[in-house]
Design a protein around this motif. Sequence first.
Motif, PDB file in Angstrom:
ATOM      1  N   TYR A   1       0.812  -1.215   0.000  1.00 56.08           N
ATOM      2  CA  TYR A   1       0.000   0.000   0.000  1.00 56.08           C
ATOM      3  C   TYR A   1       0.852   1.275   0.000  1.00 56.08           C
ATOM      4  CZ  TYR A   1      -2.955  -3.706   1.929  1.00 56.08           C
ATOM      5  OH  TYR A   1      -3.575  -4.895   2.161  1.00 56.08           O
TER       6      TYR A   1
ATOM      7  N   THR B   1      -4.890   6.882   0.703  1.00 52.74           N
ATOM      8  CA  THR B   1      -5.562   6.267  -0.451  1.00 52.74           C
ATOM      9  C   THR B   1      -5.137   4.812  -0.626  1.00 52.74           C
ATOM     10  OG1 THR B   1      -3.826   7.069  -1.933  1.00 52.74           O
ATOM     11  CG2 THR B   1      -5.768   8.475  -1.643  1.00 52.74           C
TER      12      THR B   1
ATOM     13  N   GLY C   1     -11.146  -1.198  -4.291  1.00 53.06           N
ATOM     14  CA  GLY C   1     -12.509  -1.100  -3.805  1.00 53.06           C
ATOM     15  C   GLY C   1     -12.820   0.234  -3.169  1.00 53.06           C
ATOM     16  N   MET C   2     -14.071   0.310  -2.586  1.00 56.50           N
ATOM     17  CA  MET C   2     -14.577   1.518  -1.978  1.00 56.50           C
ATOM     18  C   MET C   2     -13.973   1.716  -0.597  1.00 56.50           C
ATOM     19  SD  MET C   2     -16.830   3.944  -2.723  1.00 56.50           S
ATOM     20  CE  MET C   2     -17.935   3.110  -3.844  1.00 56.50           C
ATOM     21  N   GLY C   3     -13.695   2.972  -0.292  1.00 58.82           N
ATOM     22  CA  GLY C   3     -13.166   3.314   1.018  1.00 58.82           C
ATOM     23  C   GLY C   3     -14.272   3.653   1.992  1.00 58.82           C
TER      24      GLY C   3
ATOM     25  N   SER D   1     -17.382   9.146  -0.268  1.00 57.72           N
ATOM     26  CA  SER D   1     -16.353   8.117  -0.107  1.00 57.72           C
ATOM     27  C   SER D   1     -15.488   8.082  -1.360  1.00 57.72           C
ATOM     28  CB  SER D   1     -16.983   6.736   0.141  1.00 57.72           C
ATOM     29  OG  SER D   1     -17.783   6.364  -0.986  1.00 57.72           O
TER      30      SER D   1
ATOM     31  N   PHE E   1     -12.649   5.722  -3.862  1.00 57.23           N
ATOM     32  CA  PHE E   1     -12.397   4.326  -4.210  1.00 57.23           C
ATOM     33  C   PHE E   1     -11.166   4.215  -5.097  1.00 57.23           C
ATOM     34  CE2 PHE E   1     -15.109   5.997  -7.516  1.00 57.23           C
ATOM     35  CZ  PHE E   1     -14.624   5.458  -8.694  1.00 57.23           C
ATOM     36  N   THR E   2     -10.491   3.072  -5.003  1.00 55.89           N
ATOM     37  CA  THR E   2      -9.343   2.719  -5.828  1.00 55.89           C
ATOM     38  C   THR E   2      -9.653   1.411  -6.553  1.00 55.89           C
ATOM     39  OG1 THR E   2      -8.277   1.471  -4.059  1.00 55.89           O
ATOM     40  CG2 THR E   2      -7.793   3.841  -4.168  1.00 55.89           C
TER      41      THR E   2
ATOM     42  N   SER F   1      -7.895  -0.295  -0.457  1.00 56.36           N
ATOM     43  CA  SER F   1      -8.950   0.716  -0.490  1.00 56.36           C
ATOM     44  C   SER F   1      -8.611   1.849   0.465  1.00 56.36           C
ATOM     45  CB  SER F   1     -10.292   0.089  -0.103  1.00 56.36           C
ATOM     46  OG  SER F   1     -10.197  -0.472   1.202  1.00 56.36           O
TER      47      SER F   1
END
Length: 795
Positions: free
Chosen positions: A444, A513, A569-571, A563, A565-566, A483
Amino acid sequence: MKNGKLLLHIVFHEVTLKLPQIFVAVRQKTRREIKHNYELDAVTTMHCLHKPLPYLIFGVLFGYFTPLSSLLQLPPVTCRCKNISSCYGHCVTSQEGVSELDCFGKHLRFSRIIWKCVWTPVKKQTQRYTLCIEQNKYSKTHTNISETSQTIILNKRFNMTAHVFDNSDWKSCTKTVFRGSPQQLVRCGPPSNVHLKRHSRQLDIQASWRKEETKYIRLYSVRYKELNSLQWKEPPVQSKDRNRCTVGNLNSSLSYEVQIECVANNKCTQCPWSEVFTVPPELTDTPVIEMVKDSRPQTKGRRLVIIKWKFAASELAEGYSVSVGKASGEEPIETFNISRPLLMVTLSNSAYHLKITAQNRAGTSPAAQSTIWPLDNKDLYGKLNLTFNGNTSFTISWVDDLIKTYSCFSVEWWTRGNKAAHKSFYEDENNYEVIPLHEPLELYKRYTFTLHTRPDKEPCNLKFINNSESTYGSIQSYFTEGSPISAPGNISSSNVTQSSMVLEWTSVPEKDTRGFLLGYVLHYTESPNDRTDAETNITVDAGSTSYELVDLKSNTVYQVQLSAFTAAGMGVRSSAVYFETKSTASLSMGGMIAGVAIGVTLLLLVVNLGSRLIKRAKRILWPSIPNPGNSNAIQKIDGVCELELLEAINRQKLEEEEGDANSLHIVDSREKKYPVSNLHSSDSCLHLNTDHEENQGPSETTADSAEPTKVDPQINMGLCRRDTATDSSTQDPTSDTIKPPTDTRQTDAVPISTVAHQCPQLSFMSDYTTMELFQQVMTQCVPATMSSSSSSSSL
């Protein structure tokens, strides 16, 4: 006779045998052997021959050896140390001659000592000296010395005496003497290298001696004083060891003088002071970096960096030291010593650390530091591809065929806020390279990878900083994405209407992020208390931080959440915020208030501008014309006429009431025009006019009139006030009557009640040109009506 010839032949034979020995001695420069052999031959010859024939043979030999000695250029020796008093007893000691003889020993390798004598030369261009050393039974004479020093041989167990004589003039020679014990003549120092540095009101001294002396020196002393001061500070400061010494409590703004000597011991019995070192003031200010500017030169992948700074105490600085090194820590760190506060270097797209100090002989100032950041990736011309081979290696490849031009490459990689790692490699076959890692890649985390090309061949280490490597390309990548762990913040609304509103927010920090941000999701619902209502979700691009919601209901509260997202997925969602749309009534009232406010503003603006335009048009089209009646001239004329006329009437009435009618005389003077130039020196008169014509002559008394009535001479019925100095017809003010002029004429009688007052026509200078013309044609006085009970008189 035959015996003499035989003896002569033997002597010549012996001389011939000794000639090779003489030439060998000359080549070896051993004067002592030559002189000994010469004296031995002479003594042997003198003792062996006692007859005239041997004397003859000696004379022949003397004549033979004399040209030979001149040919070999052997200096004649006439004195030795044993008979020095007889040879140089007449020489004197003088400061202008040879003086200050000093002999000492210096340590050499293998614990040997070399002895040396030095002296002050005679003040002449060329000079020859003789040095004589005496020690116990040993004596040595050194002649024909051209230098002011001589290496000698001594025995440490015995005292020694040294004499130096100059050979310039035998009759007026000078000399000097030195005596001492060799055990007390071993000298160490002065130091061969001294480094001085000032900081924090202290002076750090690092001194070093010759390698042969270092092992004998344990400590050294330092004495100091202020520049141009006569007294040294006492006591001297002693060093901590043989190399370092610190002098404290100094004035940072003053210059000092310093001398150094070793501490004497049995191996170093003499420790002379060193030369005087001048230490300039301390540099306490820090340079201020004014500009670090990137300029892109013509070469691809390189940038011209302009660095500019200033230094407050620039008059104390002898120069500046600028160190530039790569932020990754790859060596070398290149240092530029320059004299002015400006530096231009050609660098790659890598990050660099910059350090600037001012310097002088006393040391350096505190350093100013800065970082030269890399350029944006869009400024690079190449494209890179990256593949992870697990978390312990990666493969970097490039598009262009770089191996045709370059063989040496370097790759750097780092995460935000951390130090970059680097790897140099040699590649001449493939357009890619597998890079092994000493530390595994983190999850990450966003990594930046940059590829540099270098012109030098293997080894591919960086040779220098300036104008060395070029940057090909750069790429960012995650080993593993996740996420977002935080949501957008600072959600607010603006431009709220009945059916719309604009939402604004701040983006998620990069560290939260955990991947490349792909966008935002906006969640809102109409009634947050009713769970049955469906939630509306809107996707917003990652580059946007605002969005306008439309088709909303008026006077309604909305709940909003955001929210990010990457690819993973959604944060997390943000906290709920609430916004309410406007109602129709509030919108109408607001529109009306706004309309009224705008109308009032426009009205005030029109009135203000209109009044200014009207005033300006009036000034241009109808300019102001001065009022003649308001001039100073009119005011003065009116005042004089009214006052004099009233005074005359009052006096006339007073005299008539007294009943003395016989004393009244009526005088009419011929009117006189006064030029403008005599305005201030002429009379100001008030006349009684008896007809309607203007210029009448002087009047006469009527024939049938009775005895004239006496009046005050100041009145004169004409109410004239004239200057006696300018009017020759003015009568004596002391007389009771006024005599008419001789040139008179009869005028028609007019009743006194119809008499009009008239003043002479004068031209007045005033502020109004119109008044000057108007003054000449109008009557200047106010008419007055006088009532009288007596009969009318004609003027």
